[in-house]
Design a protein around this motif. Sequence first.
Motif, PDB file in Angstrom:
ATOM      1  N   VAL A 203       0.670  -1.368   0.131  1.00  0.00           N
ATOM      2  CA  VAL A 203      -0.026  -0.026   0.276  1.00  0.00           C
ATOM      3  C   VAL A 203       0.786   1.039   0.265  1.00  0.00           C
ATOM      4  O   VAL A 203       0.555   2.644  -0.989  1.00  0.00           O
ATOM      5  CB  VAL A 203      -1.166  -0.086   1.183  1.00  0.00           C
ATOM      6  N   LYS A 204       1.582   1.427   1.417  1.00  0.00           N
ATOM      7  CA  LYS A 204       2.811   2.786   0.450  1.00  0.00           C
ATOM      8  C   LYS A 204       3.876   1.931   1.746  1.00  0.00           C
ATOM      9  O   LYS A 204       3.879   0.820   2.622  1.00  0.00           O
ATOM     10  CB  LYS A 204       1.992   4.005   1.415  1.00  0.00           C
ATOM     11  N   ASN A 205       4.994   3.204   1.404  1.00  0.00           N
ATOM     12  CA  ASN A 205       5.716   3.086   2.420  1.00  0.00           C
ATOM     13  C   ASN A 205       5.874   3.798   3.843  1.00  0.00           C
ATOM     14  O   ASN A 205       5.300   5.311   3.206  1.00  0.00           O
ATOM     15  CB  ASN A 205       7.166   3.491   1.994  1.00  0.00           C
ATOM     16  N   ILE A 206       6.441   3.997   4.619  1.00  0.00           N
ATOM     17  CA  ILE A 206       6.593   4.615   5.567  1.00  0.00           C
ATOM     18  C   ILE A 206       8.410   5.243   5.879  1.00  0.00           C
ATOM     19  O   ILE A 206       8.796   3.817   6.248  1.00  0.00           O
ATOM     20  CB  ILE A 206       6.280   4.241   6.680  1.00  0.00           C
ATOM     21  N   ASP A 207       8.703   6.444   5.559  1.00  0.00           N
ATOM     22  CA  ASP A 207       9.573   6.584   6.680  1.00  0.00           C
ATOM     23  C   ASP A 207      10.025   6.612   7.905  1.00  0.00           C
ATOM     24  O   ASP A 207       9.303   6.714   8.988  1.00  0.00           O
ATOM     25  CB  ASP A 207      10.811   8.460   5.414  1.00  0.00           C
ATOM     26  N   TYR A 208      11.152   6.988   8.046  1.00  0.00           N
ATOM     27  CA  TYR A 208      12.105   6.972   9.318  1.00  0.00           C
ATOM     28  C   TYR A 208      11.801   8.563   9.419  1.00  0.00           C
ATOM     29  O   TYR A 208      11.903   9.183   8.983  1.00  0.00           O
ATOM     30  CB  TYR A 208      13.492   6.842   9.536  1.00  0.00           C
ATOM     31  N   TYR A 250       1.887   4.661  14.915  1.00  0.00           N
ATOM     32  CA  TYR A 250       1.129   4.049  13.780  1.00  0.00           C
ATOM     33  C   TYR A 250      -0.380   5.310  13.666  1.00  0.00           C
ATOM     34  O   TYR A 250      -1.236   5.133  13.824  1.00  0.00           O
ATOM     35  CB  TYR A 250       0.896   2.926  13.283  1.00  0.00           C
ATOM     36  N   ARG A 251      -0.977   6.263  12.722  1.00  0.00           N
ATOM     37  CA  ARG A 251      -1.665   7.259  12.584  1.00  0.00           C
ATOM     38  C   ARG A 251      -2.593   6.618  11.830  1.00  0.00           C
ATOM     39  O   ARG A 251      -3.277   7.540  11.676  1.00  0.00           O
ATOM     40  CB  ARG A 251      -0.888   8.276  13.062  1.00  0.00           C
ATOM     41  N   GLY A 252      -2.416   5.823  10.839  1.00  0.00           N
ATOM     42  CA  GLY A 252      -2.883   5.541   9.940  1.00  0.00           C
ATOM     43  C   GLY A 252      -4.291   5.288  10.626  1.00  0.00           C
ATOM     44  O   GLY A 252      -4.607   4.770  11.140  1.00  0.00           O
ATOM     45  N   LYS A 253      -5.773   4.720   9.174  1.00  0.00           N
ATOM     46  CA  LYS A 253      -6.454   4.846   9.905  1.00  0.00           C
ATOM     47  C   LYS A 253      -7.264   3.205   9.543  1.00  0.00           C
ATOM     48  O   LYS A 253      -8.080   2.546  10.166  1.00  0.00           O
ATOM     49  CB  LYS A 253      -8.591   5.658   9.012  1.00  0.00           C
ATOM     50  N   GLU A 254      -6.547   2.703   9.030  1.00  0.00           N
ATOM     51  CA  GLU A 254      -7.141   0.785   8.633  1.00  0.00           C
ATOM     52  C   GLU A 254      -5.813   0.698   8.878  1.00  0.00           C
ATOM     53  O   GLU A 254      -4.454   0.517   8.877  1.00  0.00           O
ATOM     54  CB  GLU A 254      -6.506   1.020   6.854  1.00  0.00           C
ATOM     55  N   ALA A 255      -5.902  -0.939   8.880  1.00  0.00           N
ATOM     56  CA  ALA A 255      -4.845  -1.525  10.392  1.00  0.00           C
ATOM     57  C   ALA A 255      -4.415  -2.243   8.711  1.00  0.00           C
ATOM     58  O   ALA A 255      -4.889  -2.849   7.891  1.00  0.00           O
ATOM     59  CB  ALA A 255      -5.793  -2.585  11.266  1.00  0.00           C
ATOM     60  N   LEU A 256      -3.043  -2.770   9.068  1.00  0.00           N
ATOM     61  CA  LEU A 256      -1.958  -2.896   7.403  1.00  0.00           C
ATOM     62  C   LEU A 256      -0.751  -3.536   7.626  1.00  0.00           C
ATOM     63  O   LEU A 256      -0.792  -3.560   9.293  1.00  0.00           O
ATOM     64  CB  LEU A 256      -1.533  -1.781   6.620  1.00  0.00           C
ATOM     65  N   TYR A 257      -0.444  -4.805   7.107  1.00  0.00           N
ATOM     66  CA  TYR A 257       0.525  -5.574   7.470  1.00  0.00           C
ATOM     67  C   TYR A 257       1.938  -4.923   7.297  1.00  0.00           C
ATOM     68  O   TYR A 257       2.284  -4.838   6.610  1.00  0.00           O
ATOM     69  CB  TYR A 257      -0.205  -6.535   6.574  1.00  0.00           C
ATOM     70  N   PRO A 258       2.863  -4.620   7.719  1.00  0.00           N
ATOM     71  CA  PRO A 258       4.293  -4.052   8.189  1.00  0.00           C
ATOM     72  C   PRO A 258       5.442  -4.937   7.028  1.00  0.00           C
ATOM     73  O   PRO A 258       4.975  -6.398   7.641  1.00  0.00           O
ATOM     74  CB  PRO A 258       4.836  -3.391   9.303  1.00  0.00           C
ATOM     75  N   ALA A 272      11.431   2.646   6.359  1.00  0.00           N
ATOM     76  CA  ALA A 272      10.616   2.270   7.671  1.00  0.00           C
ATOM     77  C   ALA A 272      10.570   1.163   7.443  1.00  0.00           C
ATOM     78  O   ALA A 272      11.044   0.251   8.512  1.00  0.00           O
ATOM     79  CB  ALA A 272      10.987   3.098   8.629  1.00  0.00           C
ATOM     80  N   LEU A 273       9.745   0.849   6.274  1.00  0.00           N
ATOM     81  CA  LEU A 273       9.170  -0.354   6.425  1.00  0.00           C
ATOM     82  C   LEU A 273       7.965   0.279   5.509  1.00  0.00           C
ATOM     83  O   LEU A 273       7.529   0.635   4.784  1.00  0.00           O
ATOM     84  CB  LEU A 273       8.282  -0.486   8.003  1.00  0.00           C
ATOM     85  N   SER A 274       7.713  -1.355   4.776  1.00  0.00           N
ATOM     86  CA  SER A 274       6.455  -1.360   3.956  1.00  0.00           C
ATOM     87  C   SER A 274       4.632  -1.525   5.095  1.00  0.00           C
ATOM     88  O   SER A 274       4.844  -2.706   5.894  1.00  0.00           O
ATOM     89  CB  SER A 274       6.085  -1.485   2.847  1.00  0.00           C
ATOM     90  N   LEU A 275       3.597  -1.225   3.949  1.00  0.00           N
ATOM     91  CA  LEU A 275       2.386  -1.745   4.729  1.00  0.00           C
ATOM     92  C   LEU A 275       1.642  -1.599   3.678  1.00  0.00           C
ATOM     93  O   LEU A 275       2.014  -1.612   2.633  1.00  0.00           O
ATOM     94  CB  LEU A 275       1.823  -0.391   5.407  1.00  0.00           C
ATOM     95  N   ALA A 276       0.856  -3.246   3.407  1.00  0.00           N
ATOM     96  CA  ALA A 276      -0.019  -3.990   2.365  1.00  0.00           C
ATOM     97  C   ALA A 276      -1.097  -4.402   2.989  1.00  0.00           C
ATOM     98  O   ALA A 276      -0.917  -4.410   4.605  1.00  0.00           O
ATOM     99  CB  ALA A 276       1.361  -5.687   2.775  1.00  0.00           C
ATOM    100  N   ARG A 277      -1.817  -4.527   2.346  1.00  0.00           N
ATOM    101  CA  ARG A 277      -2.644  -5.305   2.018  1.00  0.00           C
ATOM    102  C   ARG A 277      -3.306  -6.619   2.369  1.00  0.00           C
ATOM    103  O   ARG A 277      -2.888  -7.156   1.085  1.00  0.00           O
ATOM    104  CB  ARG A 277      -3.955  -4.540   1.778  1.00  0.00           C
ATOM    105  N   LYS A 278      -4.288  -7.624   2.928  1.00  0.00           N
ATOM    106  CA  LYS A 278      -3.990  -8.725   2.732  1.00  0.00           C
ATOM    107  C   LYS A 278      -4.628  -9.020   1.710  1.00  0.00           C
ATOM    108  O   LYS A 278      -6.057  -8.855   2.506  1.00  0.00           O
ATOM    109  CB  LYS A 278      -3.143 -10.029   3.944  1.00  0.00           C
ATOM    110  N   ARG A 279      -4.940 -10.022   1.031  1.00  0.00           N
ATOM    111  CA  ARG A 279      -6.169 -10.425   0.149  1.00  0.00           C
ATOM    112  C   ARG A 279      -5.825 -12.311  -0.006  1.00  0.00           C
ATOM    113  O   ARG A 279      -4.507 -12.335   0.483  1.00  0.00           O
ATOM    114  CB  ARG A 279      -6.165 -10.259  -1.196  1.00  0.00           C
TER     115      ARG A 279
END
Lengths: 292, 292
Positions: A203-208, A250-258, A272-279
């Motif tokens: 879904v997206k990357n998160i920086d430090y 974590y200030r996102g609105k959706e629970a995601l998989y780092p 720093a990490l990436s976030l993914a949605r599981k399907r």
Amino acid sequence: MKAVAMPTVSRVAVCGGTHGNELAGIYLVREMLKKRADGTEPVSVVTVMSNPRAAQLCVRYVETDLNRCFTRAALSAPVSETSPYEMIRSQELNALLGAQRSVDLLCDLHNTTANTGLCLITYSDRDWICLHICKHLSTNRRFVKKNTLFLSAMEIGPQPHGVVRSVIFSAMQEGVQLMMDWICQFNSGTLFEGGWVDVYTMVKNIDYPRDSETHMISAAVHPDLQDRDFCLLHPGDPMFLCFSGETLRYRGKEALYPFFINEGAYYEKGVALSLARKRRVQIPSVRSETLR
Amino acid sequence: MKAVAMPTVSRVAVCGGTHGNELAGIYLVREMLKKRADGTEPVSVVTVMSNPRAAQLCVRYVETDLNRCFTRAALSAPVSETSPYEMIRSQELNALLGAQRSVDLLCDLHNTTANTGLCLITYSDRDWICLHICKHLSTNRRFVKKNTLFLSAMEIGPQPHGVVRSVIFSAMQEGVQLMMDWICQFNSGTLFEGGWVDVYTMVKNIDYPRDSETHMISAAVHPDLQDRDFCLLHPGDPMFLCFSGETLRYRGKEALYPFFINEGAYYEKGVALSLARKRRVQIPSVRSETLR
């Protein structure tokens, strides 16, 4: 669901050292290169040291990240003796493995400092061969826990760059062997039942967090998140612990998989990490065309 | 045993980034540098980024290992603009910290990919100040398990090079704080009781098994030995697992304590692990001279 007939996988490439300091793949490829093919192999395997200069120096790359040189633009750009080594090398590799569709499947071996376990990374969720190989690996006891996915790359961690850890080497060796076993069975006409495969889509990357003036990193991944790749991160969960002691959440609105949490090579990329949605992806039964 | 009166420790140097990819020390030094001294500190602390160019590039060193440039010969060698950067830098650091005995104690912060926990490395088993600081750290609950020793360097692992892990950063921060607490108490006249301290003295280094023709590494540290720094290794215990599958065993005659097991930076030095003998050293009670 009717079995989908697919071409045999008769030519496989196994590549190591695309990043020259990811040692498990480098040593595995060197081991594989020692065993000369005698023509009796059921599948033709070409084994490649992708970035031999970087591997020699034990650095990720010499001039530029080889793994970012496989874009259409980079592969068709004019190169000369003064071009970055990896730009030249990517075109050589493309001529060897890609341009004439000279291989049916490519498995590029990588390591990460993140605690990902064994991941397969592919760029399509409709690549039934890759997803069946994923399913085959995930039903192997050893890989159940963290086997998750996205195959054009096999990524295994945690392992520091510039280091080879025996259990990581063995896991990679076993992963490649399981992949080859699947391919041989498939080629010989085995019907592989379809089913469901868990797929993680980025879904997206998160920086430090960074100092606003110096732009330097001001926090490390929070101890509660470190090493918890592919464990669901909820809004409000601790994400970073500042060097000054403050916890950032974590200030996102959706629970995601780092995943790729605190990967060493991504500091320079601002990740720093990436976030993914599981399907869950439904895959059809498959068998090779030759035996239709 | 009568208390030994020793000079106060009034000037302390804390150095990070002697190796530019050992990030915990680098970030800790950067944090310390943010806090300007206001003259009310009980101890004068000079905080130093030892190898700023290597830290900038996140590499162990630019031209040569700085930590091998502090020999008498290297420090007195003539240097010019064309000398390796680290040769020049070692002489700058020596002028700043060493030559005029301008500091009483130097703590050089390092990380290792090995599972050493927090180690203090010193070059004398009769340096009562260092050994008392070791004793002070080892009585702190957090460091009991792996605190062991050899202080001129504080070494903490496991952490991949080029990565900062929050728990390792915090352990280093706490280690430095405990050291400073001890120094402040010592300077203010506290009597520190003597006792026994476990000390590990290096006996020898062991290289990785290598291919006789290519000289390339042919085995990784055995899974039974990996991460077991400072756990006794007996003759016959597994030591390496060859990439071909064969187990190689420790063939020494004496049980010894392995450390720096599979340290990433030592591949180029031909060191897979070091072996040490453990001794108990009796240290006298100490107090500062000023209050004798």
